[in-house]
Motif scaffolding. Structure first.
Motif, PDB file in Angstrom:
ATOM      1  N   GLU A  76     -50.271  23.441  38.789  1.00  0.00           N
ATOM      2  CA  GLU A  76     -49.036  24.062  39.129  1.00  0.00           C
ATOM      3  C   GLU A  76     -47.993  24.342  38.122  1.00  0.00           C
ATOM      4  O   GLU A  76     -46.877  24.069  38.318  1.00  0.00           O
ATOM      5  N   PHE A  77     -48.538  24.701  36.885  1.00  0.00           N
ATOM      6  CA  PHE A  77     -47.584  24.817  35.738  1.00  0.00           C
ATOM      7  C   PHE A  77     -46.569  25.798  35.813  1.00  0.00           C
ATOM      8  O   PHE A  77     -46.822  27.172  36.154  1.00  0.00           O
ATOM      9  N   ASP A  78     -45.204  25.577  35.674  1.00  0.00           N
ATOM     10  CA  ASP A  78     -44.339  26.419  35.635  1.00  0.00           C
ATOM     11  C   ASP A  78     -43.662  26.430  34.236  1.00  0.00           C
ATOM     12  O   ASP A  78     -43.615  27.187  33.455  1.00  0.00           O
ATOM     13  N   TYR A  79     -43.085  25.218  33.939  1.00  0.00           N
ATOM     14  CA  TYR A  79     -42.961  24.794  32.697  1.00  0.00           C
ATOM     15  C   TYR A  79     -42.848  23.148  32.393  1.00  0.00           C
ATOM     16  O   TYR A  79     -43.015  22.648  33.504  1.00  0.00           O
ATOM     17  N   LEU A  80     -42.859  22.646  31.336  1.00  0.00           N
ATOM     18  CA  LEU A  80     -42.921  21.149  31.050  1.00  0.00           C
ATOM     19  C   LEU A  80     -41.972  20.826  29.870  1.00  0.00           C
ATOM     20  O   LEU A  80     -42.160  21.220  28.754  1.00  0.00           O
ATOM     21  N   GLY A  81     -41.184  19.926  30.181  1.00  0.00           N
ATOM     22  CA  GLY A  81     -40.566  19.470  28.938  1.00  0.00           C
ATOM     23  C   GLY A  81     -40.708  17.762  28.751  1.00  0.00           C
ATOM     24  O   GLY A  81     -40.859  16.936  29.696  1.00  0.00           O
ATOM     25  N   TRP A  82     -41.078  17.507  27.598  1.00  0.00           N
ATOM     26  CA  TRP A  82     -41.127  16.183  27.452  1.00  0.00           C
ATOM     27  C   TRP A  82     -39.957  15.459  26.531  1.00  0.00           C
ATOM     28  O   TRP A  82     -39.157  16.340  25.437  1.00  0.00           O
ATOM     29  N   GLU A  83     -39.167  14.501  26.782  1.00  0.00           N
ATOM     30  CA  GLU A  83     -38.074  13.853  26.235  1.00  0.00           C
ATOM     31  C   GLU A  83     -38.745  12.619  25.313  1.00  0.00           C
ATOM     32  O   GLU A  83     -39.392  11.926  25.692  1.00  0.00           O
ATOM     33  N   ILE A  84     -38.398  13.144  24.043  1.00  0.00           N
ATOM     34  CA  ILE A  84     -38.848  12.070  23.237  1.00  0.00           C
ATOM     35  C   ILE A  84     -37.956  11.126  22.720  1.00  0.00           C
ATOM     36  O   ILE A  84     -36.984  11.290  22.344  1.00  0.00           O
ATOM     37  N   ASN A  85     -38.518   9.875  22.414  1.00  0.00           N
ATOM     38  CA  ASN A  85     -37.852   8.682  22.007  1.00  0.00           C
ATOM     39  C   ASN A  85     -36.552   8.600  22.772  1.00  0.00           C
ATOM     40  O   ASN A  85     -35.656   8.294  22.221  1.00  0.00           O
ATOM     41  N   ASN A  86     -36.534   8.758  24.010  1.00  0.00           N
ATOM     42  CA  ASN A  86     -35.427   8.693  24.936  1.00  0.00           C
ATOM     43  C   ASN A  86     -34.321   9.444  24.655  1.00  0.00           C
ATOM     44  O   ASN A  86     -32.943   9.133  24.641  1.00  0.00           O
ATOM     45  N   ASN A  87     -34.736  10.909  23.939  1.00  0.00           N
ATOM     46  CA  ASN A  87     -33.605  11.694  23.473  1.00  0.00           C
ATOM     47  C   ASN A  87     -32.999  11.233  22.163  1.00  0.00           C
ATOM     48  O   ASN A  87     -31.841  11.807  21.847  1.00  0.00           O
ATOM     49  N   VAL A  88     -33.303  10.157  21.703  1.00  0.00           N
ATOM     50  CA  VAL A  88     -32.708   9.880  20.242  1.00  0.00           C
ATOM     51  C   VAL A  88     -33.250  10.484  19.091  1.00  0.00           C
ATOM     52  O   VAL A  88     -34.676  10.462  19.317  1.00  0.00           O
ATOM     53  N   PRO A  89     -32.337  11.469  18.479  1.00  0.00           N
ATOM     54  CA  PRO A  89     -33.012  12.435  17.430  1.00  0.00           C
ATOM     55  C   PRO A  89     -34.072  11.421  16.370  1.00  0.00           C
ATOM     56  O   PRO A  89     -33.665  10.310  15.888  1.00  0.00           O
ATOM     57  N   LEU A 113     -42.568  24.758  22.145  1.00  0.00           N
ATOM     58  CA  LEU A 113     -41.168  24.806  21.319  1.00  0.00           C
ATOM     59  C   LEU A 113     -40.768  23.354  20.985  1.00  0.00           C
ATOM     60  O   LEU A 113     -40.304  22.885  21.959  1.00  0.00           O
ATOM     61  N   PRO A 114     -40.897  22.744  19.902  1.00  0.00           N
ATOM     62  CA  PRO A 114     -40.207  21.733  19.570  1.00  0.00           C
ATOM     63  C   PRO A 114     -38.718  21.783  19.545  1.00  0.00           C
ATOM     64  O   PRO A 114     -38.254  22.618  18.730  1.00  0.00           O
ATOM     65  N   ILE A 115     -37.945  20.927  20.216  1.00  0.00           N
ATOM     66  CA  ILE A 115     -36.579  21.089  20.365  1.00  0.00           C
ATOM     67  C   ILE A 115     -35.740  19.844  19.520  1.00  0.00           C
ATOM     68  O   ILE A 115     -36.250  18.921  19.752  1.00  0.00           O
ATOM     69  N   SER A 116     -34.938  20.422  18.940  1.00  0.00           N
ATOM     70  CA  SER A 116     -34.008  19.470  18.194  1.00  0.00           C
ATOM     71  C   SER A 116     -32.582  19.652  18.755  1.00  0.00           C
ATOM     72  O   SER A 116     -32.118  20.367  19.265  1.00  0.00           O
ATOM     73  N   GLN A 117     -31.836  18.406  18.261  1.00  0.00           N
ATOM     74  CA  GLN A 117     -30.250  18.248  18.901  1.00  0.00           C
ATOM     75  C   GLN A 117     -29.449  19.467  18.492  1.00  0.00           C
ATOM     76  O   GLN A 117     -29.744  19.880  17.280  1.00  0.00           O
ATOM     77  N   GLY A 118     -29.076  20.416  19.368  1.00  0.00           N
ATOM     78  CA  GLY A 118     -28.089  21.450  19.135  1.00  0.00           C
ATOM     79  C   GLY A 118     -28.926  22.520  19.129  1.00  0.00           C
ATOM     80  O   GLY A 118     -28.449  23.715  18.791  1.00  0.00           O
ATOM     81  N   LEU A 119     -30.335  22.914  19.247  1.00  0.00           N
ATOM     82  CA  LEU A 119     -30.832  24.004  19.042  1.00  0.00           C
ATOM     83  C   LEU A 119     -30.286  24.676  20.238  1.00  0.00           C
ATOM     84  O   LEU A 119     -30.069  24.227  21.365  1.00  0.00           O
ATOM     85  N   ALA A 120     -30.226  26.079  20.007  1.00  0.00           N
ATOM     86  CA  ALA A 120     -29.952  27.158  21.003  1.00  0.00           C
ATOM     87  C   ALA A 120     -30.944  27.134  22.198  1.00  0.00           C
ATOM     88  O   ALA A 120     -32.078  27.119  22.025  1.00  0.00           O
ATOM     89  N   ASP A 121     -30.266  27.369  23.593  1.00  0.00           N
ATOM     90  CA  ASP A 121     -31.109  27.643  24.760  1.00  0.00           C
ATOM     91  C   ASP A 121     -32.030  28.530  24.695  1.00  0.00           C
ATOM     92  O   ASP A 121     -33.355  28.508  25.198  1.00  0.00           O
ATOM     93  N   ASN A 122     -31.827  29.527  24.057  1.00  0.00           N
ATOM     94  CA  ASN A 122     -32.653  30.700  23.905  1.00  0.00           C
ATOM     95  C   ASN A 122     -33.606  30.730  22.724  1.00  0.00           C
ATOM     96  O   ASN A 122     -34.002  31.822  22.364  1.00  0.00           O
TER      97      ASN A 122
END
Length: 214
Positions: A76-89, A113-122
């Motif tokens: 039922e994929f629409d999108y999926l986000g993993w929060e890594i290390n409890n969102n500690v950078p 897309l790997p996400i970093s702290q402060g990365l733009a939403d788009n």
């Protein structure tokens, strides 16, 4: 119980994947000292992750491919986000690649897309073109993402053209020194100079610890 005085019925919820179904994912070519793993049977986890509360409807569960071999089944994929290390950078900047194996029943696209702290939403991810009913293996160069890997916190899977995926062997990897690279990419020559072992690779001299010799 042992005295025969008690019994109970337990319902077990299970799911199967309709044919076609994947066999085992390819065995990683990298070795543990050069890997920081998020999900793989071949490596110990480097840190924790969990599906973030982003109102995603994707269902994620472990799928047994073979004895001792599991992968993550996404339906039922629409999108999926993993929060890594409890969102500690986390600092992944010493790594060079992001590896992932992906299976889907038919030809499809999945964006990562790997996400970093402060990365733009788009911020753009990388669209992975997948061949159906076979494992697709990717080693994605970190430099090609807009991510600050010194502040890595999340992983996003999105913009898919299918609703069923199996993913396995999600890990970062890289070599700290040139001597750690596989011999089939950079062939070393070992010589003795002034009584010491010197390894020459592509014109650069290294000592046995992997440090360049000036």
């Amino acid at each position: 119980d042992f005295s025969g005085l008690f019994s109970d019925t337990v319902s077990v919820v299970a799911s199967t994947l309709a044919a076609p179904a994947p066999g085992s994912a390819p065995t990683p070519m990298q070795t543990a000292p050069y890997v920081r793993s998020l999900y793989s049977d071949h490596f110990a986890p480097y840190t924790t992750f969990y599906a973030g509360n982003w109102y995603q409807k994707t269902q994620s569960q472990e799928l047994v491919l073979a004895e001792g071999d599991t992968a993550l089944l996404l339906t039922e994929f629409d999108y999926l986000g993993w929060e890594i290390n409890n969102n500690v950078p986390m600092d992944m900047s010493s790594m060079s690649y992001l590896h992932i194996d992906v299976w889907t029943p038919a030809d499809a696209v999945l964006t990562l897309l790997p996400i970093s702290q402060g990365l733009a939403d788009n911020a753009p991810g990388q669209a992975l073109t997948l061949v159906g009913n076979e494992w697709n293996t990717f080693d994605l160069l970190l430099d090609e993402f807009p991510t600050d890997f010194k502040k890595f916190i999340q992983m996003k899977f999105s913009d898919a053209t299918a609703t069923t995926f199996v993913i396995d062997n999600v890990y970062f990897w890289g070599y700290v020194t040139a001597l750690q690279q596989p011999a089939d990419t950079l062939t070393p020559i070992k010589v003795i100079e002034d009584g010491q072992v010197v390894i020459i690779r592509e014109g650069v001299k290294y000592d046995v610890t992997g440090r360049a010799i000036k």
